[in-house]
Design a protein around this motif. Structure first.
Motif, short mmCIF file in Angstrom:
data_model
loop_
_atom_site.label_atom_id
_atom_site.label_comp_id
_atom_site.label_asym_id
_atom_site.label_seq_id
_atom_site.Cartn_x
_atom_site.Cartn_y
_atom_site.Cartn_z
N SER A 95 -13.92 -5.32 -7.93
CA SER A 95 -12.89 -5.00 -6.94
C SER A 95 -11.75 -6.00 -7.08
O SER A 95 -11.96 -7.20 -7.22
CB SER A 95 -13.53 -5.02 -5.55
OG SER A 95 -12.83 -5.86 -4.69
N ARG A 96 -10.53 -5.48 -7.11
CA ARG A 96 -9.32 -6.31 -7.16
C ARG A 96 -8.38 -5.73 -6.12
O ARG A 96 -7.54 -4.86 -6.43
CB ARG A 96 -8.66 -6.24 -8.56
CG ARG A 96 -9.53 -6.68 -9.73
CD ARG A 96 -9.78 -8.18 -9.71
NE ARG A 96 -10.61 -8.64 -10.83
CZ ARG A 96 -11.94 -8.64 -10.84
NH1 ARG A 96 -12.62 -8.18 -9.82
NH2 ARG A 96 -12.60 -9.12 -11.89
N PRO A 97 -8.54 -6.14 -4.87
CA PRO A 97 -7.87 -5.44 -3.76
C PRO A 97 -6.35 -5.30 -3.89
O PRO A 97 -5.78 -4.45 -3.24
CB PRO A 97 -8.24 -6.30 -2.54
CG PRO A 97 -9.48 -7.02 -2.94
CD PRO A 97 -9.37 -7.25 -4.42
N ASN A 159 -19.14 -8.20 -8.42
CA ASN A 159 -17.72 -8.36 -8.79
C ASN A 159 -17.65 -8.95 -10.19
O ASN A 159 -17.47 -10.15 -10.35
CB ASN A 159 -17.01 -9.23 -7.75
CG ASN A 159 -15.50 -9.07 -7.84
OD1 ASN A 159 -14.99 -8.22 -8.56
ND2 ASN A 159 -14.78 -9.92 -7.12
C1 LIG Z 1 -13.38 -10.14 -7.23
O1 LIG Z 1 -12.95 -11.13 -8.11
C2 LIG Z 1 -11.55 -11.15 -8.33
C3 LIG Z 1 -11.23 -12.14 -9.44
O2 LIG Z 1 -12.10 -13.20 -9.45
C4 LIG Z 1 -10.84 -11.48 -7.03
O3 LIG Z 1 -9.45 -11.49 -7.22
C5 LIG Z 1 -11.21 -10.41 -6.01
O4 LIG Z 1 -10.63 -10.70 -4.76
C6 LIG Z 1 -12.72 -10.34 -5.86
N1 LIG Z 1 -13.05 -9.24 -4.99
C7 LIG Z 1 -13.62 -9.42 -3.84
C8 LIG Z 1 -13.90 -8.18 -3.03
O5 LIG Z 1 -13.94 -10.51 -3.42
#
Ligand SMILES: *[C@@H]1O[C@H](CO)[C@@H](O)[C@H](O)[C@H]1NC(C)=O
Ligand SMILES: *[C@@H]1O[C@H](CO)[C@@H](O)[C@H](O)[C@H]1NC(C)=O
Ligand SMILES: *[C@@H]1O[C@H](CO)[C@@H](O)[C@H](O)[C@H]1NC(C)=O
Length: 412
Positions: A95-97, A159
């Motif tokens: 996920s990369r919101p 993730n």
């Molecule tokens: C997953 O990892 C990415 C890069 O490390 C980060 O930007 C993203 O926020 C993370 N997603 C969540 C849901 O924590």
């Protein structure tokens, strides 16, 4: 015709009564419900009745009568149990919101067990700035499988690493991908304001060099090539060409009729095989190559909005054995949520499509048997070998571990 089940499964599912696949008299009572699965017996939902709530918008209001929190499996027909197997799971694996990094163009490269896919437009949140190129990323299925194993019986989100590739600029806005074809990936590029749509091969290893195979129809540009597949027996390449580049502000107004094309890499011939869809989108063949499934996303019109009275429909065609023209168009399935986008076929002959609320699955006769319900739009999906279905959902990627596997998409 009786449904083939393993003996172990049969013992558990003995409560069903069957007549035939199409006209099945079945009961959903007493079956062993797999994990993360909710039975939605159509008989329970045939009548809403006076004063009840009917859905107003197929794109934003979904059919989730049990109000279950996604992701989960909706089972409408016992045949879906064969797809799921005894111990299915579905979870978010990346996920990369802030970015629509996992839009379309998923392709699995077996040698390295990597899944490649493309972003929507470049830039923060992805959707707005469509002037630049998009980007291609990789997820390592080895890392995914290690992480899944390490998480034991938990189905919590993972993730994993998403590695963004440095690819040549000649690859402009890759909207579709398939293959591998002769050990390269097939990229279906929509083009850009100043660059044509094209079909290209990309080296799946650094430096990810790209060779364009064609970018015009006798000197004319395409609208915005979108998706496609290699035909399983002739190995010609079939691609769709709707007007989404224009509808998303990165291509000129429509330049040709919206059509499906067949490309012969050996002779260079490009020809039209179907002009019978409003906006032809995802495309797949049955394993024997005799049937083509093409999604018509007519109801989604980009900046012109949505029109629920236009097609949100997968059409089925016979593939002419000599000419490979798509003939005898008929409705395969009308989608209840959003529009059907990418399509895949599994080894049992079931058809999967990415839709407004996740991935829908029909048996070969077009009966909706189940959904991978994620509660948001999925634009495309790909099997990464047996038992692993990768679902792209914009700012998220989901993995479904199931019993089904995809048919071979590669040549040779
Ligand atoms: C997953 O990892 C990415 C890069 O490390 C980060 O930007 C993203 O926020 C993370 N997603 C969540 C849901 O924590
Ligand atoms: C990439 O470059 C190598 C070395 O020049 C070449 O052999 C290969 O065909 C190229 N692949 C593509 C897809 O352009
Ligand atoms: C939706 O499409 C139908 C069929 O083309 C058309 O008659 C109707 O005007 C459209 N509705 C809107 C709101 O654009």
């Amino acid at each position: 015709m009786l449904w083939q089940l393993s003996l172990a499964a049969l013992a558990g599912f003995a409560a069903w009564r069957w007549s035939s696949l199409q006209d099945a008299t079945f009961t959903l009572d007493g079956i062993t419900v797999p994990p993360q699965t909710v039975i939605v017996d159509p008989l329970m939902f045939n009548v809403i009745g006076e004063g009840g709530h009917y859905r107003q918008d197929s794109f934003t209001e979904f059919f989730n009568p049990t109000n279950t929190a996604p992701p989960f499996f909706q089972l409408f027909h016992p045949e879906f149990l064969r797809v799921l197997g005894d111990r299915p799971s579905i979870r978010s694996i990346a996920s990369r919101p802030e970015t629509i990094f996992a839009h379309e163009a998923p392709v699995w490269f077996p040698e390295t067990d990597e899944v490649f896919f493309g972003s929507h437009c470049y830039g923060p949140k992805g959707w707005r700035d469509c002037s630049g190129n998009n980007f291609i990323s990789i997820i390592s299925m080895r890392e995914v499988k290690d992480s899944v194993r390490a998480s034991g019986s938990s189905i919590a989100s993972l993730n994993v690493t998403v590695a963004k590739l440095d690819t040549p600029v000649v690859r402009q806005k890759t909207w579709g991908a398939t293959g591998p074809y002769k050990s390269s990936l097939i990229l279906i590029n929509s083009g850009n304001v100043d660059r044509p749509s094209s079909l290209a091969l990309m080296n799946p290893a650094p430096p990810y060099n790209v060779t364009v195979l064609f970018d015009n129809f006798y000197g004319r540009e395409f609208n915005s090539l979108n998706d496609g597949k290699i035909h399983p027996t002739s190995h010609k390449i079939f691609i769709t060409d709707p007007t989404y580049g224009f509808h998303q502000h990165f291509r000129e107004p429509p330049m040709v009729h919206n059509q499906v094309y067949r490309f012969d890499p050996d002779t260079g011939n490009v020809r039209v095989v179907s002009d019978e869809l409003v906006r032809p989108n995802g495309l797949a063949f049955s394993a024997d190559g005799k049937t083509a499934y093409v999604a018509d996303t007519g109801a989604a019109i980009g900046f012109l909005g949505r029109n629920q009275t236009l097609p949100a429909t997968i059409y089925e065609f016979d593939v002419n054995p000599k000419t490979q023209v798509f003939e005898h168009r008929r409705v395969f399935a009308y989608i209840d949520a959003g529009v059907p986008d990418g399509i895949q076929v599994d080894k049992f002959g079931n058809v999967y499509s990415s839709c407004g609320d996740g991935v829908h699955v029909w048996n070969r006769y077009g009966i909706l048997i189940g959904k991978f319900f994620i509660g948001k739009v999925s634009c495309n999906l790909v099997f990464a070998g047996d038992r692993n279905l990768v679902i792209l959902a914009g700012d998220q990627v989901f993995l479904a571990e199931i019993a089904a596997g995809g048919i071979n998409l590669a040549y040779p």
